[in-house]
Design a protein around this motif. Structure first.
Motif, PDB file in Angstrom:
ATOM      1  N   VAL A 286       0.806  -1.220   0.000  1.00  0.00           N
ATOM      2  CA  VAL A 286       0.000   0.000   0.000  1.00  0.00           C
ATOM      3  C   VAL A 286       0.843   1.276   0.000  1.00  0.00           C
ATOM      4  O   VAL A 286       0.407   2.297  -0.540  1.00  0.00           O
ATOM      5  N   SER A 287       2.000   1.252   0.594  1.00  0.00           N
ATOM      6  CA  SER A 287       2.803   2.468   0.690  1.00  0.00           C
ATOM      7  C   SER A 287       3.452   2.800  -0.648  1.00  0.00           C
ATOM      8  O   SER A 287       3.662   1.917  -1.489  1.00  0.00           O
TER       9      SER A 287
ATOM     10  N   GLU B   3       6.825   1.169  -5.261  1.00  0.00           N
ATOM     11  CA  GLU B   3       8.014   1.379  -6.085  1.00  0.00           C
ATOM     12  C   GLU B   3       8.883   0.126  -6.126  1.00  0.00           C
ATOM     13  O   GLU B   3       9.536  -0.147  -7.134  1.00  0.00           O
ATOM     14  N   ARG B   4       8.906  -0.613  -5.047  1.00  0.00           N
ATOM     15  CA  ARG B   4       9.667  -1.865  -5.018  1.00  0.00           C
ATOM     16  C   ARG B   4       9.014  -2.935  -5.888  1.00  0.00           C
ATOM     17  O   ARG B   4       9.687  -3.770  -6.483  1.00  0.00           O
ATOM     18  N   LEU B   5       7.683  -2.907  -5.955  1.00  0.00           N
ATOM     19  CA  LEU B   5       6.949  -3.887  -6.760  1.00  0.00           C
ATOM     20  C   LEU B   5       6.995  -3.555  -8.249  1.00  0.00           C
ATOM     21  O   LEU B   5       7.097  -4.452  -9.092  1.00  0.00           O
ATOM     22  N   LYS B   6       6.937  -2.280  -8.567  1.00  0.00           N
ATOM     23  CA  LYS B   6       6.773  -1.813  -9.947  1.00  0.00           C
ATOM     24  C   LYS B   6       7.734  -2.435 -10.959  1.00  0.00           C
ATOM     25  O   LYS B   6       7.298  -2.865 -12.036  1.00  0.00           O
TER      26      LYS B   6
ATOM     27  N   THR C  64      -0.108   0.072  -9.830  1.00  0.00           N
ATOM     28  CA  THR C  64       0.398   1.253  -9.121  1.00  0.00           C
ATOM     29  C   THR C  64      -0.714   2.225  -8.754  1.00  0.00           C
ATOM     30  O   THR C  64      -0.577   3.002  -7.809  1.00  0.00           O
ATOM     31  N   SER C  65      -1.847   2.173  -9.470  1.00  0.00           N
ATOM     32  CA  SER C  65      -2.956   3.069  -9.137  1.00  0.00           C
ATOM     33  C   SER C  65      -3.944   2.442  -8.156  1.00  0.00           C
ATOM     34  O   SER C  65      -4.780   3.158  -7.590  1.00  0.00           O
ATOM     35  N   ALA C  66      -3.862   1.140  -7.941  1.00  0.00           N
ATOM     36  CA  ALA C  66      -4.750   0.484  -6.979  1.00  0.00           C
ATOM     37  C   ALA C  66      -4.358   0.895  -5.560  1.00  0.00           C
ATOM     38  O   ALA C  66      -3.168   1.015  -5.246  1.00  0.00           O
ATOM     39  N   PRO C  67      -5.328   1.100  -4.678  1.00  0.00           N
ATOM     40  CA  PRO C  67      -4.995   1.430  -3.293  1.00  0.00           C
ATOM     41  C   PRO C  67      -4.157   0.355  -2.602  1.00  0.00           C
ATOM     42  O   PRO C  67      -3.354   0.660  -1.729  1.00  0.00           O
ATOM     43  N   ALA C  68      -4.346  -0.902  -2.997  1.00  0.00           N
ATOM     44  CA  ALA C  68      -3.561  -2.000  -2.422  1.00  0.00           C
ATOM     45  C   ALA C  68      -3.370  -3.075  -3.484  1.00  0.00           C
ATOM     46  O   ALA C  68      -4.264  -3.335  -4.284  1.00  0.00           O
TER      47      ALA C  68
ATOM     48  N   LEU D 172      -0.981 -12.007  -7.843  1.00  0.00           N
ATOM     49  CA  LEU D 172      -1.255 -10.700  -7.255  1.00  0.00           C
ATOM     50  C   LEU D 172      -2.745 -10.401  -7.347  1.00  0.00           C
ATOM     51  O   LEU D 172      -3.432 -10.869  -8.260  1.00  0.00           O
ATOM     52  N   ILE D 173      -3.228  -9.597  -6.400  1.00  0.00           N
ATOM     53  CA  ILE D 173      -4.619  -9.144  -6.433  1.00  0.00           C
ATOM     54  C   ILE D 173      -4.630  -7.649  -6.145  1.00  0.00           C
ATOM     55  O   ILE D 173      -4.222  -7.225  -5.056  1.00  0.00           O
ATOM     56  N   ASN D 174      -5.082  -6.862  -7.106  1.00  0.00           N
ATOM     57  CA  ASN D 174      -5.295  -5.441  -6.852  1.00  0.00           C
ATOM     58  C   ASN D 174      -6.625  -5.276  -6.138  1.00  0.00           C
ATOM     59  O   ASN D 174      -7.619  -5.924  -6.496  1.00  0.00           O
ATOM     60  N   LEU D 175      -6.635  -4.414  -5.129  1.00  0.00           N
ATOM     61  CA  LEU D 175      -7.842  -4.161  -4.348  1.00  0.00           C
ATOM     62  C   LEU D 175      -8.148  -2.675  -4.342  1.00  0.00           C
ATOM     63  O   LEU D 175      -7.232  -1.847  -4.338  1.00  0.00           O
ATOM     64  N   GLY D 176      -9.419  -2.353  -4.308  1.00  0.00           N
ATOM     65  CA  GLY D 176      -9.803  -0.954  -4.195  1.00  0.00           C
ATOM     66  C   GLY D 176     -11.261  -0.762  -4.550  1.00  0.00           C
ATOM     67  O   GLY D 176     -12.071  -1.690  -4.478  1.00  0.00           O
TER      68      GLY D 176
END
Length: 197
Positions: free
Chosen positions: A58-59, A64-67, A79-83, A170-174
């Motif tokens: 989330v931070s 940036e580490r994931l990107k 990168t635009s997902a809240p989590a 991976l799962i984007n959440l938001g």
């Protein structure tokens, strides 16, 4: 006997649920993320092994580490997902079986020193637990965007440097943007994927 869920609940979990790729600029409270994990852990796994491990990215620093490890087509949506949840599995999950499976005192021996059994149960269990997490998130009013387009080795080296955990998906959440959804893709007819023997 349990009652069937209402049509409204079934719509939220299944009929109207979609894979989202566009997100509102709206953070998810940490308490909601914790509630999702608490629900997801309740689903069954083989021998109650519970090998799944979740990292909620989330931070800004964590994103940036994931990107760099995301496939190009997945960078914007993640990168635009809240989590973004890294669904992984613990290759030493069997060390917790004395707590998780007290009714089977020898359960650890089913896995310790048996890499094929560890890999199968870890991968299988984390797939289940990731799916439970999706359903838990939907039940709590979030939208989800599961995806597999990323460099697993890079994610593992970045987020799990001790080598004990392995990423699965991976799962984007938001909170999705409904106007950005495409029409639902086709599904197989019942007879094409299901048999009742």
């Amino acid at each position: 006997m349990l009652p069937a869920l209402s049509d409204i609940a079934l719509d939220q979990l299944f009929h109207e649920a979609r894979t989202h790729r566009w997100w509102q600029d709206r953070p998810i409270p940490e308490e909601t993320l914790r509630s999702i994990a608490e629900l997801a852990k309740l689903g069954p796994t083989s021998a109650n092994s519970s090998p799944g491990r979740f990292v909620f990215v989330v931070s800004r620093e964590a994103k940036e580490r994931l990107k760099p490890h995301l496939d190009e087509g997945n960078v914007r949506q993640a990168t635009s997902a809240p989590a973004t949840v890294i669904v992984a599995y613990d290759t030493e999950f069997y060390e917790k079986l004395s707590t998780l499976a007290p009714n089977n005192p020898g359960a650890r021996s089913w896995f310790a020193g048996k890499p094929d059994a560890i890999e199968r149960t870890g991968f299988q269990g984390s797939c289940l637990q990731g799916a439970y997490l999706i359903m838990a998130a939907r039940a709590l009013g979030l939208d989800c965007g599961p995806m597999g387009g990323f460099d697993r080795k890079g994610v593992d080296e970045t987020f799990f440097p001790n080598g004990k955990l392995k990423s699965n998906f991976l799962i984007n959440l938001g909170y999705g943007i409904p106007e950005k959804l495409h029409p639902r893709q086709p599904r197989l007819a019942l007879e094409e994927f299901c048999a009742i023997a």
